[in-house]
Design a protein around this motif. Sequence first.
Motif, mmCIF file in Angstrom:
data_model
loop_
_atom_site.group_PDB
_atom_site.id
_atom_site.type_symbol
_atom_site.label_atom_id
_atom_site.label_comp_id
_atom_site.label_asym_id
_atom_site.label_seq_id
_atom_site.Cartn_x
_atom_site.Cartn_y
_atom_site.Cartn_z
ATOM 1 N N LYS A 1 30.442 7.375 34.396
ATOM 2 C CA LYS A 1 29.341 6.465 34.715
ATOM 3 C C LYS A 1 28.057 7.046 34.129
ATOM 4 O O LYS A 1 27.799 8.233 34.264
ATOM 5 C CB LYS A 1 29.209 6.289 36.229
ATOM 6 C CG LYS A 1 30.496 5.842 36.904
ATOM 7 C CD LYS A 1 30.980 4.515 36.411
ATOM 8 C CE LYS A 1 32.214 4.078 37.180
ATOM 9 N NZ LYS A 1 32.759 2.837 36.725
ATOM 10 N N HIS B 1 28.606 -6.144 37.702
ATOM 11 C CA HIS B 1 29.595 -6.620 36.727
ATOM 12 C C HIS B 1 28.922 -6.932 35.399
ATOM 13 O O HIS B 1 27.696 -6.992 35.293
ATOM 14 C CB HIS B 1 30.347 -7.845 37.257
ATOM 15 C CG HIS B 1 29.527 -9.100 37.276
ATOM 16 N ND1 HIS B 1 29.554 -10.011 36.263
ATOM 17 C CD2 HIS B 1 28.648 -9.574 38.182
ATOM 18 C CE1 HIS B 1 28.729 -11.004 36.544
ATOM 19 N NE2 HIS B 1 28.168 -10.764 37.706
ATOM 20 N N GLU C 1 32.271 -3.263 37.600
ATOM 21 C CA GLU C 1 32.058 -1.823 37.461
ATOM 22 C C GLU C 1 32.054 -1.122 38.810
ATOM 23 O O GLU C 1 32.572 -0.026 38.939
ATOM 24 C CB GLU C 1 30.716 -1.543 36.772
ATOM 25 C CG GLU C 1 30.746 -1.554 35.282
ATOM 26 C CD GLU C 1 31.533 -0.400 34.677
ATOM 27 O OE1 GLU C 1 31.222 0.773 34.922
ATOM 28 O OE2 GLU C 1 32.457 -0.712 33.939
ATOM 29 N N ASP C 2 31.397 -1.713 39.800
ATOM 30 C CA ASP C 2 31.242 -1.052 41.082
ATOM 31 C C ASP C 2 30.904 -2.097 42.136
ATOM 32 O O ASP C 2 30.519 -3.227 41.807
ATOM 33 C CB ASP C 2 30.112 -0.008 40.998
ATOM 34 C CG ASP C 2 30.184 1.050 42.084
ATOM 35 O OD1 ASP C 2 31.117 1.025 42.914
ATOM 36 O OD2 ASP C 2 29.291 1.914 42.109
ATOM 37 N N GLY D 1 27.617 2.486 36.865
ATOM 38 C CA GLY D 1 28.368 1.833 35.807
ATOM 39 C C GLY D 1 28.298 2.599 34.501
ATOM 40 O O GLY D 1 27.584 3.594 34.373
#
Length: 191
Positions: free
Chosen positions: A24, A46, A56-57, A72
């Motif tokens: 990340k 995203h 991503e998270d 991310g």
Amino acid sequence: MKTLLSAFLCLTLLALTSSKGPEKNFCITVIADSSLCIPSQYVYLHYLRYNECYIEDSALLSPQDKTVHLYGFVPEQEMVSLLFEKQGPGEVDIVATPGDSISIHINDADWQNVVMKKVAGSPATNEEADYFNRRDSLLQQRFGLLEKMTVYQTDSSYQVLTAEIKEIEAKLRRNEIQSLKNTTYPYIAWL
């Protein structure tokens, strides 16, 4: 031989499943008003790439946890978005650059479809927010004049409105050209 082959296969599968993806390289801190935290909901980080959506998270916003950190990876400057699970803005767009540590406050005024606002830690996002807010203001003026054109039937008022619309369209073009000339951020030039 079978034992050696099965051991090799197991080691290969273990190596493939335990290999890390890219590290990340940016962080977004989301500070939400209490209205977004009741009921508790997830916020997702995203992005779209090649017509595919990648998450991503994610983190849980709750009355006890109004500040969350999302991490991310972007290989270069890229648009990422925040999406709220239950209520809030439809989407919050942010331009992320490797190494960025971005902080954004989301409140009741942001309950629009797409939010483009200034943030701390991402000058590229701030420049893009300025551009899009100027553009949206001009587009709203243009749409208002187009609505008036349907009401007025006289030629003189129609000609005045047409001239005003052309002036706004010229401002829109100047806004685009000025943004392209002055930006130092590759993602914004690409837009």
